[in-house]
Design a protein around this motif. Sequence first.
Motif, PDB file in Angstrom:
ATOM      1  N   MET A   1       0.974  -1.426  -0.334  1.00 25.08           N
ATOM      2  CA  MET A   1      -0.179  -0.122   0.234  1.00 25.08           C
ATOM      3  C   MET A   1       0.943   1.079  -0.295  1.00 25.08           C
ATOM      4  N   LYS A   2       0.454   2.398  -0.701  1.00 21.41           N
ATOM      5  CA  LYS A   2       1.062   3.934  -0.870  1.00 21.41           C
ATOM      6  C   LYS A   2       0.676   4.358   0.742  1.00 21.41           C
ATOM      7  N   ASP A   3       1.494   5.113   0.364  1.00 24.49           N
ATOM      8  CA  ASP A   3       0.504   6.311   2.271  1.00 24.49           C
ATOM      9  C   ASP A   3       0.699   7.410   0.971  1.00 24.49           C
ATOM     10  N   LYS A   4       0.733   8.071  -0.116  1.00 22.78           N
ATOM     11  CA  LYS A   4       0.611   8.739  -1.127  1.00 22.78           C
ATOM     12  C   LYS A   4       0.616   8.317  -2.558  1.00 22.78           C
ATOM     13  N   ILE A   5      -0.928   8.964  -2.649  1.00 18.16           N
ATOM     14  CA  ILE A   5      -0.791   9.216  -4.141  1.00 18.16           C
ATOM     15  C   ILE A   5      -1.341  10.383  -5.193  1.00 18.16           C
ATOM     16  N   ARG A   6      -0.775  10.299  -5.837  1.00 17.77           N
ATOM     17  CA  ARG A   6      -0.971  12.137  -7.419  1.00 17.77           C
ATOM     18  C   ARG A   6      -2.128  11.099  -8.197  1.00 17.77           C
ATOM     19  N   ILE A   7      -3.184  12.014  -8.448  1.00 17.87           N
ATOM     20  CA  ILE A   7      -4.303  12.134  -9.227  1.00 17.87           C
ATOM     21  C   ILE A   7      -4.219  13.317 -10.291  1.00 17.87           C
ATOM     22  N   GLY A   8      -4.422  12.803 -11.855  1.00 18.69           N
ATOM     23  CA  GLY A   8      -4.770  14.908 -12.046  1.00 18.69           C
ATOM     24  C   GLY A   8      -6.357  14.499 -12.699  1.00 18.69           C
ATOM     25  N   CYS A   9      -6.442  15.460 -12.781  1.00 11.86           N
ATOM     26  CA  CYS A   9      -7.779  16.195 -13.600  1.00 11.86           C
ATOM     27  C   CYS A   9      -7.294  16.534 -14.959  1.00 11.86           C
ATOM     28  N   GLY A  10      -7.605  16.165 -16.353  1.00  8.59           N
ATOM     29  CA  GLY A  10      -6.992  16.172 -17.469  1.00  8.59           C
ATOM     30  C   GLY A  10      -7.983  17.299 -18.270  1.00  8.59           C
ATOM     31  N   ALA A  11      -9.404  16.629 -18.046  1.00 10.85           N
ATOM     32  CA  ALA A  11     -10.244  17.400 -18.653  1.00 10.85           C
ATOM     33  C   ALA A  11     -11.479  17.073 -17.509  1.00 10.85           C
ATOM     34  N   GLY A  12     -13.068  18.164 -17.712  1.00  8.68           N
ATOM     35  CA  GLY A  12     -13.538  18.561 -16.333  1.00  8.68           C
ATOM     36  C   GLY A  12     -15.027  18.383 -17.819  1.00  8.68           C
ATOM     37  N   PHE A  13     -14.894  18.311 -18.977  1.00 11.80           N
ATOM     38  CA  PHE A  13     -16.715  17.824 -19.906  1.00 11.80           C
ATOM     39  C   PHE A  13     -15.284  17.446 -20.816  1.00 11.80           C
ATOM     40  N   SER A  14     -16.745  16.923 -22.161  1.00 15.67           N
ATOM     41  CA  SER A  14     -16.520  16.988 -23.171  1.00 15.67           C
ATOM     42  C   SER A  14     -15.973  17.394 -23.769  1.00 15.67           C
ATOM     43  N   GLY A  15     -16.444  18.626 -23.697  1.00 11.03           N
ATOM     44  CA  GLY A  15     -15.488  19.233 -25.452  1.00 11.03           C
ATOM     45  C   GLY A  15     -14.112  20.714 -24.142  1.00 11.03           C
ATOM     46  N   ASP A  16     -13.931  19.807 -23.587  1.00 12.57           N
ATOM     47  CA  ASP A  16     -12.564  20.164 -23.010  1.00 12.57           C
ATOM     48  C   ASP A  16     -11.425  20.059 -23.505  1.00 12.57           C
ATOM     49  N   ARG A  17     -10.622  21.333 -23.120  1.00 15.12           N
ATOM     50  CA  ARG A  17      -9.024  21.365 -24.327  1.00 15.12           C
ATOM     51  C   ARG A  17      -8.133  19.999 -24.035  1.00 15.12           C
ATOM     52  N   LEU A  18      -7.360  19.890 -25.292  1.00 15.01           N
ATOM     53  CA  LEU A  18      -6.573  18.362 -24.944  1.00 15.01           C
ATOM     54  C   LEU A  18      -5.564  18.793 -23.904  1.00 15.01           C
ATOM     55  N   ASP A  19      -4.956  20.185 -23.908  1.00 13.59           N
ATOM     56  CA  ASP A  19      -3.231  19.539 -23.974  1.00 13.59           C
ATOM     57  C   ASP A  19      -3.189  19.641 -22.795  1.00 13.59           C
ATOM     58  N   PRO A  20      -4.192  20.332 -21.720  1.00 11.06           N
ATOM     59  CA  PRO A  20      -3.477  20.320 -20.314  1.00 11.06           C
ATOM     60  C   PRO A  20      -3.234  19.382 -19.805  1.00 11.06           C
ATOM     61  N   ALA A  21      -4.202  17.214 -20.170  1.00 11.52           N
ATOM     62  CA  ALA A  21      -3.897  16.337 -19.540  1.00 11.52           C
ATOM     63  C   ALA A  21      -2.657  16.346 -20.071  1.00 11.52           C
TER      64      ALA A  21
END
Lengths: 440, 120
Positions: A1-21
């Motif tokens: 088990m880890k004691d920390k994980i990092r989760i990113g969110c690269g899109a917040g809706f269907s039409g969101d930008r592609l490059d931030p992810a």
Amino acid sequence: MKDKIRIGCGAGFSGDRLDPALILVEKGGLDYLVLECLAERTIALAQKRKLQNPAQGYDPLLERRIESLLPLLAKNKVRLITNMGAANPLEGAKKVADIARKMGIKVRVAAVFGDDVFEQTDPGALALETGKALAESGELISANAYLGMDGILKALENKADIVITGRVADPSLFLAPMVFELGWDAGNYDLMGKGTVAGHLLECAGHITGGYFADPVKKPVEGLDILGHPFADVFADGSAIIGKVEGTGGVIDLRTAKEQLLYEVVNPREYVTPDVVADFSTVILKETGKDRVLVRGGTGKTKPPTCKVSIGYRAFYLGEGEISYAGAAALERAKLAGDILEKRLKNKVETVKTDYIGLSSAHRTLFGAPTPPYEIRLRVAGKAASPELAALVGEEVEALYTNGPAGGGGVRKYVNEVIGIVSTLMDRTQIRPEISFFES
Amino acid sequence: MIHFQNVRKKISIVNFVRLLAMKLYDIAHSRAGDKGNTLTLSLIPYEEADYDLLCARVTAEKVKNHLKGIVSGEIIRYELPNISSLLFVCHDALSGGVTTSLAMDTHGKTLSYALLEMEI
């Protein structure tokens, strides 16, 4: 088990930008990337596409997002969880495996489905919004239950690199990897509540990084054209630090975190997901550095016995027309045009709505006495039973070109089918998440 | 911000009150959200010290009156002292709901700035 994980969110809706992810996966040091691409109505529209072609119905941007992301995900060993399966997670997952195969990248893809409960849905069940039977709203075309984290969790346990889901509650997309990696007990509702808070803060991507927050007068934000999307370091005790990649635009601070924490929350003491009833009122936020906010507190109790089901139905055809007036008496001329159109359309389409863009169209009301603007755009909308009837709205607007009043220009006309959404509750025993795996 | 050194000393009460009249926009920010026909509006002061002022002045009744052209149903106010913020949950506020309304802004996303127009 880890004691920390990092989760990113690269899109917040269907039409969101592609490059931030792409930036998140390349430079974010992520363990997981989540792409949240399903709004309430998106899945009903996807069901419509699936009815026309059984191989379709997943997110229209799935191919483009996956093609650009796959090499980076593989290189940086980041796992992807996304609801881009929309109405067809199985075909979506197959497509992802196909793309990976063509690119020579080895991945295990899971499709999480079972959210499509159209067969189990009783058209006589009552809609929460209207109190009437679902079938009374119109011809039903889709029924998707909000699944929790269970299916995704099973996919991760079975070593999926990429998880493609249909309708899953947005925070559950984030909660699943937390539970899996941090070894949380799904019955520990306090931790489920904390994880749900972190998921909710991330799920709208550019919201918390200062994008949709920005106001050049009172809330100026730098670099909106290169806005970064967020990640969270989630710790075993349920606390989290929200951050973004250095060098990207935007800002994360108490103000952006507060706006997102309360976004679309109808009861902060009882935020209901299939996994937990979370309490957001106990959340404590603290700035810990540049673009870093620590999130503590947040609790949870029990999980609901029922799941929400979104029902799509054919509502009507929307006809719209727009025309501009500028200069002297612009508002008076626009109002005359509006009166003419109401008279011409009233016996042809069901409801006619007239808006004066530049004056009162967005807020539907006036505060104080605003000075008339230099130019006004008249917009007329009507409901109709067929696309042909709906088209009359735009045709009548266009006919103002010769029939007056003077100086109208820039006509645009639109016809769209409107899919309405109502919801109902279904006992969770009627809903079974299912999983299939595909290898590239 | 009122610069008192610029205010004439013999200022009338009426003028002083007028100087103090300000919009929520001057001291707070907001985001609108939607769930069906329900509109949510957060209200977050720039200075946490202004939270008590907002609690006292921006009651559910006053917001209901301010948004009477927009919100037909009940408005419930939640106080969130931990984050010095208020949340207004406005029922029957989106012309029948996001998916079937004929309005320009079906989600009511622009309505955060309708709340911020309120004078306090």
